[in-house]
Design an enzyme around this catalytic site. Structure first.
Site, PDB file in Angstrom:
ATOM      1  CB  CYS A   1       3.344   0.230  -6.983  1.00  0.00           C
ATOM      2  SG  CYS A   1       3.376  -1.466  -7.495  1.00  0.00           S
TER       3      CYS A   1
ATOM      4  CD  GLU B   1       2.627   5.736  -5.700  1.00  0.00           C
ATOM      5  OE1 GLU B   1       2.318   5.908  -4.505  1.00  0.00           O
ATOM      6  OE2 GLU B   1       2.752   4.616  -6.215  1.00  0.00           O
TER       7      GLU B   1
ATOM      8  CD  GLU C   1       6.927  -5.521  -2.424  1.00  0.00           C
ATOM      9  OE1 GLU C   1       7.188  -4.465  -3.043  1.00  0.00           O
ATOM     10  OE2 GLU C   1       7.571  -6.568  -2.563  1.00  0.00           O
ATOM     11  CG  LEU C   2       5.861   0.757   1.324  1.00  0.00           C
ATOM     12  CD1 LEU C   2       6.693   1.591   2.277  1.00  0.00           C
ATOM     13  CD2 LEU C   2       4.492   0.469   1.903  1.00  0.00           C
TER      14      LEU C   2
ATOM     15  N   GLY D   1       0.833  -1.203   0.000  1.00  0.00           N
ATOM     16  CA  GLY D   1       0.000   0.000   0.000  1.00  0.00           C
ATOM     17  C   GLY D   1       0.856   1.236   0.000  1.00  0.00           C
ATOM     18  CB  SER D   2       0.015   4.719   0.605  1.00  0.00           C
ATOM     19  OG  SER D   2      -0.717   4.560   1.793  1.00  0.00           O
TER      20      SER D   2
HETATM   21  P1  NAP Z   1      -3.429   2.368   1.323  1.00  0.00           P
HETATM   22  O1  NAP Z   1      -4.392   3.474   1.462  1.00  0.00           O
HETATM   23  O2  NAP Z   1      -2.129   2.457   2.033  1.00  0.00           O
HETATM   24  O3  NAP Z   1      -4.227   1.043   1.761  1.00  0.00           O
HETATM   25  C1  NAP Z   1      -3.627  -0.225   1.680  1.00  0.00           C
HETATM   26  C2  NAP Z   1      -4.286  -1.138   2.693  1.00  0.00           C
HETATM   27  O4  NAP Z   1      -3.965  -0.676   4.010  1.00  0.00           O
HETATM   28  C3  NAP Z   1      -5.815  -1.164   2.611  1.00  0.00           C
HETATM   29  O5  NAP Z   1      -6.263  -2.473   2.877  1.00  0.00           O
HETATM   30  C4  NAP Z   1      -6.219  -0.225   3.743  1.00  0.00           C
HETATM   31  O6  NAP Z   1      -7.500  -0.462   4.247  1.00  0.00           O
HETATM   32  C5  NAP Z   1      -5.167  -0.575   4.776  1.00  0.00           C
HETATM   33  N1  NAP Z   1      -4.992   0.419   5.827  1.00  0.00           N
HETATM   34  C6  NAP Z   1      -5.284   1.740   5.777  1.00  0.00           C
HETATM   35  N2  NAP Z   1      -5.001   2.328   6.965  1.00  0.00           N
HETATM   36  C7  NAP Z   1      -4.531   1.350   7.779  1.00  0.00           C
HETATM   37  C8  NAP Z   1      -4.079   1.315   9.130  1.00  0.00           C
HETATM   38  N3  NAP Z   1      -4.048   2.417   9.875  1.00  0.00           N
HETATM   39  N4  NAP Z   1      -3.667   0.143   9.659  1.00  0.00           N
HETATM   40  C9  NAP Z   1      -3.659  -0.982   8.892  1.00  0.00           C
HETATM   41  N5  NAP Z   1      -4.091  -1.015   7.608  1.00  0.00           N
HETATM   42  C10 NAP Z   1      -4.509   0.139   7.052  1.00  0.00           C
HETATM   43  O7  NAP Z   1      -3.053   2.095  -0.214  1.00  0.00           O
HETATM   44  P2  NAP Z   1      -4.024   2.009  -1.480  1.00  0.00           P
HETATM   45  O8  NAP Z   1      -4.526   3.377  -1.777  1.00  0.00           O
HETATM   46  O9  NAP Z   1      -5.001   0.891  -1.329  1.00  0.00           O
HETATM   47  O10 NAP Z   1      -2.967   1.547  -2.591  1.00  0.00           O
HETATM   48  C11 NAP Z   1      -2.184   2.441  -3.277  1.00  0.00           C
HETATM   49  C12 NAP Z   1      -0.742   2.424  -2.812  1.00  0.00           C
HETATM   50  O11 NAP Z   1      -0.216   1.105  -2.830  1.00  0.00           O
HETATM   51  C13 NAP Z   1       0.176   3.218  -3.725  1.00  0.00           C
HETATM   52  O12 NAP Z   1       1.090   3.974  -2.975  1.00  0.00           O
HETATM   53  C14 NAP Z   1       0.891   2.131  -4.513  1.00  0.00           C
HETATM   54  O13 NAP Z   1       2.130   2.526  -5.062  1.00  0.00           O
HETATM   55  C15 NAP Z   1       1.050   1.080  -3.486  1.00  0.00           C
HETATM   56  N6  NAP Z   1       1.287  -0.225  -4.107  1.00  0.00           N
HETATM   57  C16 NAP Z   1       2.529  -0.811  -3.989  1.00  0.00           C
HETATM   58  C17 NAP Z   1       2.787  -2.041  -4.604  1.00  0.00           C
HETATM   59  C18 NAP Z   1       4.122  -2.736  -4.471  1.00  0.00           C
HETATM   60  O14 NAP Z   1       4.163  -3.931  -4.706  1.00  0.00           O
HETATM   61  N7  NAP Z   1       5.195  -2.055  -4.115  1.00  0.00           N
HETATM   62  C19 NAP Z   1       1.784  -2.646  -5.342  1.00  0.00           C
HETATM   63  C20 NAP Z   1       0.542  -2.016  -5.451  1.00  0.00           C
HETATM   64  C21 NAP Z   1       0.305  -0.816  -4.819  1.00  0.00           C
HETATM   65  P3  NAP Z   1      -8.780   0.372   3.723  1.00  0.00           P
HETATM   66  O15 NAP Z   1      -8.921   0.024   2.289  1.00  0.00           O
HETATM   67  O16 NAP Z   1      -9.869  -0.129   4.569  1.00  0.00           O
HETATM   68  O17 NAP Z   1      -8.471   1.823   3.941  1.00  0.00           O
END
Ligand code: NAP
Length: 480
Positions: free
Chosen positions: A288, A383, A254-255, A234-235
Site C-alpha cells: 500500500c 494506485e 486501512e486502504l 484492503g482496497s
Molecule cells: P480487497 O480486494 O479489498 O480485499 C481485502 C479483503 O476484503 C479480502 O479478505 C477480501 O476477501 C475481502 N472482501 C472483498 N469483498 C468483500 C466484501 N464485500 N465484504 C467484506 N469483505 C470483502 O484488497 P486486496 O486486493 O486483498 O488488497 C489490496 C489493497 O489493500 C490495496 O488497495 C492496498 O493498498 C490495500 N492495503 C492497504 C494497507 C494499509 O495498511 N493501508 C496495507 C496493505 C494493503 P476475498 O479475498 O475473499 O475477496
C-alpha cells in the site's frame, strides 16, 4: 491434490462441503486447500467469541492481562524460531520473493512483541473532577474496556504481518477475534492461528478463522449483530462499502495509496535511486505504500532517471521461492493485464518506457520505469499496485508539493532534501498520515502510528494505536 486444512472455529477444527484451492500466482501449482465457509460458520465463530467475552465480563476472567501478554510473547518467540517456515508459506501462496517474505515474517515478531507490551501497560487516566465546583470531593478514573468481538478482514499482500496487526492488538485489548483472511492467501493466517491456539495457550474461541469469499463470509461478518468492530485492510471501494453497511459498528479502515516521493536538487538523489529499487518493486509493487509517483527537481532529473534505470535493470525476476529473486508474479493474471493496460495507456498519452514495460515468457511483468508521466494518467492518479514507477520533473518545491497532494489518497509521502526548511515545509504541507524525510515513504516500523487520510482510511494501526481503537473508555466516578 492436497488435503483441506480445517479452520479453527471455537473449540473445533472445521471443514465444510465447499473448498478453496490456493494456487501459486507464479506457476498455478496447488499450494493448499481450505474450507469455503458460509454464514453458518461465521455464526458459530461469533458465538464462541461472545461466550469468551461473557465469561471475562462475568468476573471469571479466563484471560487476564498478564496471561494475554504471556501468550503474545510466546507467539513472538515461536514466530522468531520459525521465521523460515512462515516465509515459505507466504512465498508459496502470495508469490512474494522469499527474501522479502523473510522480512515480513521477522516484522510479525515485532508486531507481537509490541502488542505484548501494550497488554502489560494499557491503562486509563485519572480525571480531575474537582477541577469544577460540581466535582468537588469526587474521584474520577477511566478504564479501557474491550470493545467486544472484533471482526478482522485482511488483504493478500502481507498475509502474515497484516493479520498480526489485527489479531495481536485485539488479544492485547482483551477482544476475541473472528478473522477472515484474503481468499488467495489464507494459509499464513491459518498457520498463525494454529500456533496461537495449540502452542501459545490462547483459549479456543479467542480466535476463529473463517475462510471464504469476501461477498459471503466477509459480508456475514460485517453485518453480524454480535460483532462490535470491523478492522479492515484492503482496497478503498471494498473498505468504504463495508463502513456504509455497518453504520452502528466501529469500522477501522486501512486502504490504498499512490505514494509520492519528492526528490529535491540538493537531496541525495543517488541514494534515493538505490532505495527506490526496493521501494518501488518489492513484492512487485503490491504494497500500500509502494513508491509510485516520483517528482524530481529538473536540475537532477536526467541524472536521477539514469541512476534509477541502472538500479532497476539489475533486479532479478523469477520464481518466488528462488533465493536470487527480487520480483515475481503479480497476484493474478488479470492484475498483470490491468497493469500492462495502464502502462500502454500512459505511453499512448506521452509517457516513455525507460526500462521494462513488457511481460516475459514466464508471464511476469518486468519492473518498469515510466518517464514524463502526468497527473491525468492512471499510473499517477490511481494506485498501480504493480511493479511500475512514474517519474516527472518539477521546477520548485511548491509545485512538487501540489503534485504530491493532488490525489484522493493520503497514506505516506516522502521527500529527499538537504535543507531543513524544505523538509519542514514538506512535513507541514504534505497532506498524508505520515511524511518521511530522507527515507522512502515505503518505510514502516511496526510500532509507528500507521494509517491515512482521505481515501487511504480512517484509523491508525500499530499495536499502541490499534489497542486504543479496540477498547472503549469507561468513566468511573467515585464519591467517597
Ligand atoms: P480487497 O480486494 O479489498 O480485499 C481485502 C479483503 O476484503 C479480502 O479478505 C477480501 O476477501 C475481502 N472482501 C472483498 N469483498 C468483500 C466484501 N464485500 N465484504 C467484506 N469483505 C470483502 O484488497 P486486496 O486486493 O486483498 O488488497 C489490496 C489493497 O489493500 C490495496 O488497495 C492496498 O493498498 C490495500 N492495503 C492497504 C494497507 C494499509 O495498511 N493501508 C496495507 C496493505 C494493503 P476475498 O479475498 O475473499 O475477496
Amino acid at each position: 491434490m492436497s488435503a483441506v486444512t480445517p479452520v479453527p472455529i471455537g473449540p473445533d477444527r472445521v471443514t465444510t462441503d465447499g473448498e478453496i484451492v490456493v494456487r501459486s500466482p507464479y506457476d498455478g501449482s496447488e499450494v493448499g486447500r481450505v474450507p469455503a465457509c458460509r454464514a453458518a460458520e461465521v455464526d458459530r465463530a461469533v458465538a464462541a467469541a461472545s461466550a469468551q467475552l461473557a465469561a471475562a465480563a462475568g468476573g471469571t476472567d479466563p484471560l487476564p492481562a498478564h496471561e494475554r501478554a504471556a501468550i503474545l510473547d510466546r507467539a513472538a518467540a515461536l514466530l522468531a524460531e520459525r521465521g523460515e517456515h512462515f516465509a515459505r508459506i507466504i512465498a508459496a501462496e502470495a508469490a512474494k520473493p522469499l527474501r522479502t517474505a523473510r522480512t515480513e515474517a521477522q516484522r510479525a515478531v515485532d508486531t507481537f512483541r509490541f502488542s505484548a507490551a501494550e497488554a502489560r501497560t494499557l491503562s486509563g487516566d485519572v480525571v480531575p473532577l474537582d477541577a469544577s465546583a460540581a466535582g468537588a470531593g469526587k474521584l474520577g478514573v477511566t478504564l479501557r474496556v474491550p470493545i467486544g468481538v472484533v471482526g478482522a478482514i485482511s488483504p493478500f499482500n502481507f498475509p502474515l504481518n497484516l493479520v498480526s496487526h489485527k489479531v495481536a492488538p485485539a488479544i492485547a485489548a482483551g477482544c476475541p477475534v473472528v478473522l477472515k483472511p484474503a481468499s488467495q492467501t489464507p494459509l499464513s493466517a491459518l498457520a498463525l492461528a494454529v500456533l496461537l491456539l495449540d502452542e501459545c495457550g490462547l483459549p479456543p474461541g479467542w480466535l476463529s478463522v473463517v475462510t471464504g469469499s469476501g461477498g459471503v463470509v466477509g459480508d456475514s461478518l460485517v453485518t453480524h449483530e454480535g460483532v462490535a468492530m470491523i478492522t479492515f485492510t484492503g482496497s478503498p471501494d471494498v473498505g468504504w462499502a463495508i463502513r456504509a453497511r455497518a453504520p452502528r459498528k466501529k469500522v477501522s479502515l486501512e486502504l490504498g495509496n499512490n505514494t509520492p516521493v519528492i526528490i529535491e536538487g540538493d537531496g541525495d538523489w543517488r541514494g534515493a535511486a538505490a532505495k527506490l529499487k526496493v521501494a518501488g518493486f518489492s513484492h512487485a509493487g503490491q504494497s500500500c505504500i509502494s513508491s509510485q509517483r516520483l517528482y524530481v527537481h529538473r536540475s537532477v532529473y536526467d541524472d536521477f532517471v539514469a541512476a534509477l534505470v541502472d538500479e532497476v535493470s539489475s533486479l532479478v525476476v523469477g520464481p518466488p521461492l528462488d533465493e536470487a529473486t527480487d520480483v515475481s508474479a503479480l497476484i493474478s493474471g488479470s492484475e498483470t493485464e490491468r497493469v500492462t493496460g495502464w502502462i500502454a495507456e500512459a505511453v499512448a498519452a506521452g509517457a516513455k518506457v525507460a526500462v521494462g514495460g513488457d511481460v516475459g515468457d514466464d508471464g511476469v511483468l518486468r519492473p518498469t520505469v515510466l518517464t514524463g508521466v502526468t497527473p491525468a494518467m492512471k499510473v499517477c492518479s490511481a494506485e498501480v499496485f504493480g511493479p511500475v514507477v512514474g517519474v516527472a520533473a518539477y521546477d520548485d518545491l511548491d509545485e512538487a508539493i501540489e503534485l504530491a497532494n493532488d490525489t484522493r489518497y493520503g497514506l505516506q509521502a516522502g521527500i529527499f532534501t538537504a535543507r531543513l526548511d524544505s523538509a519542514l515545509t514538506a512535513a507541514r504541507r504534505l497532506d498524508f498520515g505520515g511524511v518521511v524525510i530522507n527515507e522512502v515513504p515505503t518505510w514502516r516500523a511496526d510500532q509507528q502510528p500507521y494509517g491515512g487520510v482521505r481515501d487511504s482510511g480512517n484509523t491508525r494501526e500499530g499495536p499502541h494505536y490499534a489497542v486504543r481503537e479496540m477498547t472503549e473508555v469507561r468513566l468511573v466516578v467515585m464519591q467517597p
